[in-house]
Design a protein around this motif. Structure first.
Motif, PDB file in Angstrom:
ATOM      1  N   ASP A 147       0.489   2.194   3.874  1.00 14.46           N
ATOM      2  CA  ASP A 147      -0.357   1.098   3.422  1.00 14.46           C
ATOM      3  C   ASP A 147      -1.750   1.639   3.079  1.00 14.46           C
ATOM      4  O   ASP A 147      -1.902   2.844   2.842  1.00 14.46           O
ATOM      5  CB  ASP A 147      -0.420  -0.014   4.468  1.00 14.46           C
ATOM      6  CG  ASP A 147      -0.861   0.482   5.847  1.00 14.46           C
ATOM      7  OD1 ASP A 147      -1.614   1.485   5.914  1.00 14.46           O
ATOM      8  OD2 ASP A 147      -0.460  -0.132   6.851  1.00 14.46           O
TER       9      ASP A 147
ATOM     10  N   ASN B  58       7.318  -0.024   8.009  1.00 14.64           N
ATOM     11  CA  ASN B  58       6.119   0.271   7.217  1.00 14.64           C
ATOM     12  C   ASN B  58       6.105   1.762   6.916  1.00 14.64           C
ATOM     13  O   ASN B  58       6.053   2.582   7.827  1.00 14.64           O
ATOM     14  CB  ASN B  58       4.860  -0.123   7.994  1.00 14.64           C
ATOM     15  CG  ASN B  58       3.595  -0.036   7.142  1.00 14.64           C
ATOM     16  OD1 ASN B  58       3.467   0.809   6.270  1.00 14.64           O
ATOM     17  ND2 ASN B  58       2.639  -0.922   7.411  1.00 14.64           N
TER      18      ASN B  58
ATOM     19  N   PHE C 174      -0.911  -2.401  -3.461  1.00 17.51           N
ATOM     20  CA  PHE C 174      -0.077  -2.188  -2.283  1.00 17.51           C
ATOM     21  C   PHE C 174       0.943  -3.306  -2.113  1.00 17.51           C
ATOM     22  O   PHE C 174       0.628  -4.485  -2.235  1.00 17.51           O
ATOM     23  CB  PHE C 174      -0.959  -2.090  -1.035  1.00 17.51           C
ATOM     24  CG  PHE C 174      -0.201  -2.142   0.258  1.00 17.51           C
ATOM     25  CD1 PHE C 174       0.722  -1.147   0.583  1.00 17.51           C
ATOM     26  CD2 PHE C 174      -0.391  -3.177   1.146  1.00 17.51           C
ATOM     27  CE1 PHE C 174       1.422  -1.197   1.772  1.00 17.51           C
ATOM     28  CE2 PHE C 174       0.298  -3.229   2.340  1.00 17.51           C
ATOM     29  CZ  PHE C 174       1.212  -2.232   2.656  1.00 17.51           C
ATOM     30  N   ASN C 175       2.178  -2.912  -1.833  1.00 19.69           N
ATOM     31  CA  ASN C 175       3.263  -3.828  -1.462  1.00 19.69           C
ATOM     32  C   ASN C 175       3.584  -4.851  -2.551  1.00 19.69           C
ATOM     33  O   ASN C 175       3.770  -6.040  -2.279  1.00 19.69           O
ATOM     34  CB  ASN C 175       2.932  -4.561  -0.160  1.00 19.69           C
ATOM     35  CG  ASN C 175       4.151  -4.667   0.738  1.00 19.69           C
ATOM     36  OD1 ASN C 175       4.924  -3.721   0.871  1.00 19.69           O
ATOM     37  ND2 ASN C 175       4.333  -5.813   1.373  1.00 19.69           N
TER      38      ASN C 175
ATOM     39  N   ARG D  58       4.156   4.041  -0.325  1.00 21.71           N
ATOM     40  CA  ARG D  58       3.502   2.865   0.211  1.00 21.71           C
ATOM     41  C   ARG D  58       4.447   1.659   0.122  1.00 21.71           C
ATOM     42  O   ARG D  58       5.022   1.393  -0.926  1.00 21.71           O
ATOM     43  CB  ARG D  58       2.208   2.559  -0.560  1.00 21.71           C
ATOM     44  CG  ARG D  58       1.171   3.684  -0.533  1.00 21.71           C
ATOM     45  CD  ARG D  58       0.603   3.865   0.870  1.00 21.71           C
ATOM     46  NE  ARG D  58      -0.420   4.906   0.939  1.00 21.71           N
ATOM     47  CZ  ARG D  58      -0.170   6.164   1.288  1.00 21.71           C
ATOM     48  NH1 ARG D  58       1.066   6.554   1.570  1.00 21.71           N
ATOM     49  NH2 ARG D  58      -1.158   7.051   1.356  1.00 21.71           N
TER      50      ARG D  58
ATOM     51  N   TYR E   6       0.862   2.029   9.830  1.00 20.33           N
ATOM     52  CA  TYR E   6       2.038   2.519   9.116  1.00 20.33           C
ATOM     53  C   TYR E   6       3.032   3.255  10.027  1.00 20.33           C
ATOM     54  O   TYR E   6       3.987   3.843   9.537  1.00 20.33           O
ATOM     55  CB  TYR E   6       1.624   3.425   7.951  1.00 20.33           C
ATOM     56  CG  TYR E   6       0.643   4.515   8.335  1.00 20.33           C
ATOM     57  CD1 TYR E   6       1.076   5.697   8.931  1.00 20.33           C
ATOM     58  CD2 TYR E   6      -0.718   4.367   8.097  1.00 20.33           C
ATOM     59  CE1 TYR E   6       0.186   6.693   9.286  1.00 20.33           C
ATOM     60  CE2 TYR E   6      -1.618   5.355   8.448  1.00 20.33           C
ATOM     61  CZ  TYR E   6      -1.164   6.516   9.044  1.00 20.33           C
ATOM     62  OH  TYR E   6      -2.054   7.498   9.401  1.00 20.33           O
TER      63      TYR E   6
END
Length: 275
Positions: A104, A101, A206-207, A116, A56
């Motif tokens: 994460d 980033n 996540f993401n 995140r 990250y």
């Protein structure tokens, strides 16, 4: 002449059929994907943001800022928010950064440790991370690009990918404070909101990016438009979002006919393929 006849017949057959339209290339290019060469690394960012030792905090994790609204320039992206590239810089409301980033499964970046998300494009570029404005006294404009050339009478799609960066497990993930954005197109013919995302749900996945899109047909008197991505949720916490792959595309329908023989006599039949 026979081939021409078949194409005319095809157009008559499909005249009342619904055609699934496709979109052309992104007319914003790197300006909408926050990628090189438009965005370059900020070498003055706090060391902890890009140590290269954590997933990250990769090297060159922070990108240089967009223009301000007062110095926007022709066809150049700008933001009404305050840019930051320092440790804890996204803690205050009404701030943004360009980052690869921000957090994460391994943890969060020092610029805002509880968020995140990472670049959606997947080209090694950045995305726009935003701490939304707490009230309506602040500019609602996350992103604006002016004087985009359009063809009168042509239909376009304006879209972006949006992520709610605050995990559902956070104490600040309260109902009613979810990110909510609108797309606004302004021209000499006036302004129109062409799409609103609605609340982007909190999630512990996540993401998880969500695509938001709307269409706009340029009036006959219009040759350029301004595009804005606007904050539709003004609360003191929770409206924390990422933007990426902002796109402006021509909507086009192309029909190809294949499979017909070169020569076809009157009264004969054949099978053709419409694509």
């Amino acid at each position: 002449m026979k081939h021409f006849y078949m194409l005319m017949l095809a157009s008559l057959i499909l005249g009342n059929a619904e055609i699934n339209a496709q979109t052309g290339p992104n007319l914003l290019g790197a300006k909408g994907t926050f990628s090189a060469p438009f965005v370059t690394p900020n070498t003055q960012a706090s060391n902890c943001t890009g140590t290269g030792t954590k997933s990250y905090s990769p090297i060159d994790n922070i990108g240089n800022p967009l223009n301000t609204l007062t110095g926007i320039g022709t066809a150049q992206p700008a933001s009404g928010y305050d840019y930051t590239a320092v440790s804890g810089g996204l803690q205050p409301e009404f701030t943004y950064t360009l980052i690869k980033n921000i957090g994460d499964g391994n943890g969060g970046n020092c610029i805002k440790g509880d968020w995140r998300g990472k670049d959606h494009t997947g080209d090694g570029g950045w995305f726009m991370a935003v701490n939304g404005a707490p009230n309506n006294t602040k500019s609602p404009i996350f992103y604006k690009i002016t004087s985009i050339s359009v063809c009168p009478g042509t239909k376009y799609e304006f879209s972006a990918w949006v992520i709610n960066m605050l995990p559902k497990s956070s104490q600040y993930a309260q109902p009613g404070s979810e990110p909510n954005i609108s797309f606004k197109v302004t021209s000499s013919a006036g302004s129109v909101v062409i799409a609103t995302s609605g609340p982007i749900s909190y999630t512990n996945t996540f993401n998880k990016w969500v695509k938001v899109s709307g269409t706009y047909t340029a009036p006959s008197t219009v040759s350029t438009v301004d595009l804005e991505v606007i904050n539709a949720t003004a609360v003191a916490w929770g409206n924390d979002l990422g933007l990426d792959d902002i796109s402006f595309n021509v909507v086009q329908s192309n029909i190809a006919v294949s499979g017909a023989p070169n020569a076809l006599c009157e009264g004969q039949s054949t099978d053709v393929i419409f694509t």
